[in-house]
Structure formats: structure tokens, C-alpha cells
Write a protein that holds these residues in place. Structure first.
Motif, mmCIF file in Angstrom:
data_model
loop_
_atom_site.group_PDB
_atom_site.id
_atom_site.type_symbol
_atom_site.label_atom_id
_atom_site.label_comp_id
_atom_site.label_asym_id
_atom_site.label_seq_id
_atom_site.Cartn_x
_atom_site.Cartn_y
_atom_site.Cartn_z
ATOM 1 N N UNK A 1 0.859 -1.182 0.000
ATOM 2 C CA UNK A 1 0.000 0.000 0.000
ATOM 3 C C UNK A 1 0.895 1.231 0.000
ATOM 4 N N UNK A 2 0.730 2.081 -1.013
ATOM 5 C CA UNK A 2 1.580 3.270 -1.176
ATOM 6 C C UNK A 2 0.694 4.498 -1.255
ATOM 7 N N UNK A 3 1.085 5.566 -0.564
ATOM 8 C CA UNK A 3 0.349 6.827 -0.664
ATOM 9 C C UNK A 3 1.333 7.985 -0.661
ATOM 10 N N UNK A 4 1.104 8.937 -1.585
ATOM 11 C CA UNK A 4 1.891 10.164 -1.653
ATOM 12 C C UNK A 4 0.928 11.358 -1.624
ATOM 13 N N UNK A 5 1.215 12.331 -0.770
ATOM 14 C CA UNK A 5 0.397 13.542 -0.665
ATOM 15 C C UNK A 5 1.234 14.754 -1.050
ATOM 16 N N UNK A 6 0.673 15.586 -1.931
ATOM 17 C CA UNK A 6 1.373 16.784 -2.396
ATOM 18 C C UNK A 6 0.453 17.990 -2.255
ATOM 19 N N UNK A 7 0.969 19.058 -1.651
ATOM 20 C CA UNK A 7 0.215 20.299 -1.473
ATOM 21 C C UNK A 7 0.869 21.381 -2.331
ATOM 22 N N UNK A 8 0.222 21.724 -3.439
ATOM 23 C CA UNK A 8 0.822 22.618 -4.422
ATOM 24 C C UNK A 8 -0.003 23.906 -4.543
ATOM 25 N N UNK A 9 0.628 25.090 -4.413
ATOM 26 C CA UNK A 9 -0.116 26.358 -4.475
ATOM 27 C C UNK A 9 -0.802 26.548 -5.832
ATOM 28 N N UNK A 10 -2.078 26.943 -5.817
ATOM 29 C CA UNK A 10 -2.781 27.173 -7.074
ATOM 30 C C UNK A 10 -2.221 28.385 -7.812
ATOM 31 N N UNK A 11 -1.402 29.183 -7.136
ATOM 32 C CA UNK A 11 -0.737 30.306 -7.809
ATOM 33 C C UNK A 11 0.191 29.816 -8.905
ATOM 34 N N UNK A 12 0.658 28.549 -8.774
ATOM 35 C CA UNK A 12 1.559 27.955 -9.764
ATOM 36 C C UNK A 12 2.848 28.763 -9.899
ATOM 37 N N UNK A 13 3.279 29.373 -8.797
ATOM 38 C CA UNK A 13 4.481 30.211 -8.825
ATOM 39 C C UNK A 13 5.499 29.803 -7.770
ATOM 40 N N UNK A 14 5.279 28.667 -7.129
ATOM 41 C CA UNK A 14 6.181 28.257 -6.064
ATOM 42 C C UNK A 14 6.237 26.732 -6.014
#
Length: 311
Positions: free
Chosen positions: A126-139
Motif C-alpha cells: 500500500x503506497x500513498x503520496x500527498x502533495x500540497x501545491x499552491x494554485x498560484x503555480x508560482x512556487x
């Protein structure tokens, strides 16, 4: 002389009135911006979100896509299922977790929870990856975490984007064990899956240095660091090749909004010793639904798993 004084006073009050109106409008805009427009943060950039982006991603639902998985592991191909769950959230920039309350200080992110489930002989992975990416798409992604569980044990890695990339890593393997270290900021493969969904034309291309996915790093037991890579965008296919890792990742997506991911392939060396060979992991989309899944937690809601062909 009196007329001239009156004229000057009239101009003065007109200017004051205009400035008051301008400040009022700006305040109103800020009051409604907390969960739709990206607020100023480390890069002092505000997002310019399209109406279709707002309508799709801020409807109070997550996008859930299921995939038929053919996973390379220990020199053989294993059948399983993969799921990509995308949802927008408000993120606390200081402690870097999901915000419970709305605030102008929150950073709107597009979160991706990517899961895989497959068997290796008698025991499950069982593998899980969580990514939190700014919707600004600038960082860069503000946070990434990954965990792998199987009967031998489980491992966990977390990256926090601060002055540097701060890494915490835990493993049951002796030579990996507990680690805490910092990295200079580089492109993260994990964040590209969210960046693609915001604007595929913004994806980095050319000769680059990229930190591979945390899943790959864990399964192949390679160092968590940037590696030389060559990235290309050919219509609706994004490809990354890592020469030093003998690995290539190819993601095919819908060329039209919302740029949903149709399938992906990952070719790399699988297995160890005499079972080592170059194999290709493949994931092909089965179904996509929009749902506030966090509310669908009753027995009667299990039909949604059938819709996603996960049973």
C-alpha cells in the motif's frame, strides 16, 4: 477669487471621494478572496484563476480517478489499482497543514493524494503520496509526504518547504533508519502532477535537475536528492528521463481543461540481483467522479467504489 476657491475645494472633494471608493472596492475584493484567489505569500504573487478553474475546483467536491495498475516490483509485473484524488484546500503556511478555518493568511493549494495497492505474492503493498501545491503555480510544493506499507514494515518521508527543503525520513531498514536533513530547492517530480492540472504549458522542459518521486526513491532505495533529467512536452504527453537512474516517466493527459490524467508509464530497473531487469509500470484510467467523498462514509456509499471499479 471666491469662485476660484470654490472650484479648488470641489476638485479636492472629488479626489477624496474617488480614493475612498477605490479603497472600499479593494477591501471588498479582499474579503471574498480567501478561498478562490491565491493570496500574497513568499513570492508576492496572486493567482489569476480562470472562471472554468473556479467552477471546477471550487465546487465543494474532489476529483477521484481510478486506474488499472500494472506495477513492476521485484522483477515481475503485479496487477493492482491506483487512485488519484485531487481537491483544493486552504493551507496554513507556518505549520504547513490543512487549515480548519478561513483566513487571509491561508494559502490555497491543489492537493493530490495518490495511492497504489497491489500484491507481491502472499503479502500486500500500500503506497500513498500527498502533495500540497499552491494554485498560484508560482512556487514549489509546500509539503510532500509519502508512506509505503507491506508486511516487512513501513516507511515514511516528509518534505516541508521552508528556507530550504526540510526532510524527515523514517524506515525499518538499517541504512535508512531515522534521518533529518535539508536540501537546496529543486524541481520536485511529485509537484509536477499538480502543476500539470493547473497549466500543462507551465511544466518545465529541457535539461534539468529534478528530485524523483518519493515512491521511486523508497522502492529503489536511492538517495533523496536531485538527479539530472531531460523533460519534454509533446502535445498531451509529458516525459521525464533520468539517465543516471535508467528511468523514464511518461504522463498522458487530456489536452483540454481540466487536463485530467489518462494514463502513465514508468520504466525502470526492477528487482535485485539475478531478478533485476528493466520493466514498465503502467496505469490506465478506469473512471472519474466528482464527489465530496469525506461525507460519503456510510455503508450505503460503498456503491461509489463500484462506480470507480475498485471492488
Amino acid at each position: 477669487m471666491l469662485k476660484r476657491i470654490i472650484k479648488v475645494e470641489l476638485i479636492f472633494w472629488i479626489v477624496v471621494g474617488f480614493l475612498t471608493l477605490l479603497v472600499s472596492c479593494k477591501k471588498q475584493n479582499n474579503d471574498i478572496a480567501f478561498n478562490v484567489e491565491e493570496q500574497q505569500f513568499t513570492t508576492n504573487v496572486k493567482a489569476k484563476l480562470s472562471p472554468e478553474f473556479k467552477a471546477y475546483w471550487y465546487a465543494g467536491e474532489a476529483e477521484i480517478s481510478s486506474y488499472k495498475l500494472e506495477q513492476a516490483r521485484y522483477g515481475e509485473i503485479r496487477e493492482g489499482k491506483a487512485v488519484l484524488v485531487y481537491v483544493t484546500e486552504d493551507f496554513l503556511p507556518e505549520i504547513q497543514v490543512k487549515a480548519d478555518n478561513r483566513s487571509q493568511k491561508n494559502i490555497p493549494v491543489l492537493k493530490l493524494n495518490a495511492t497504489k495497492n497491489f500484491l507481491t505474492g502472499i503479502y500486500p503493498y500500500s503506497i500513498m503520496q500527498s502533495t500540497f501545491y499552491p494554485v498560484s503555480n508560482k512556487n514549489h510544493a509546500l509539503k510532500i509526504s509519502a508512506s509505503v506499507q507491506e508486511w516487512c514494515g513501513h516507511v515514511y518521508t516528509q518534505l516541508n518547504n521552508k528556507d530550504h527543503f526540510e526532510i524527515k525520513s523514517h524506515s525499518y531498514f538499517e541504512n535508512e533508519a531515522d534521518q533529518n536533513f535539508k536540501l537546496t530547492k529543486f524541481i520536485l517530480e511529485n509537484e509536477l502532477w499538480a502543476q500539470l492540472r493547473i497549466n500543462p504549458e507551465s511544466l518545465p522542459i529541457g535539461n534539468l535537475e529534478i528530485i524523483p518521486s518519493f515512491e521511486f526513491i523508497r522502492l529503489r532505495h536511492v538517495s533523496l536528492k536531485p538527479y539530472k533529467a531531460i523533460a519534454a512536452l509533446n502535445k498531451n504527453i509529458y516525459t521525464i528521463s533520468y539517465p543516471d537512474l535508467n528511468r523514464t516517466l511518461s504522463i498522458q493527459f487530456n489536452p483540454n481543461f481540466p487536463y485530467d490524467i489518462l494514463e502513465w508509464e514508468e520504466t525502470f530497473i526492477s528487482g535485485f540481483g539475478s531478478s533485476e531487469s528493466s520493466l514498465t509500470t503502467k496505469a490506465t484510467k478506469l473512471q472519474t467522479i466528482k464527489s465530496p467523498y469525506w461525507q460519503k462514509n456510510k455503508n450505503q456509499d460503498e456503491y461509489l467504489r463500484e462506480t470507480l471499479q475498485l471492488n
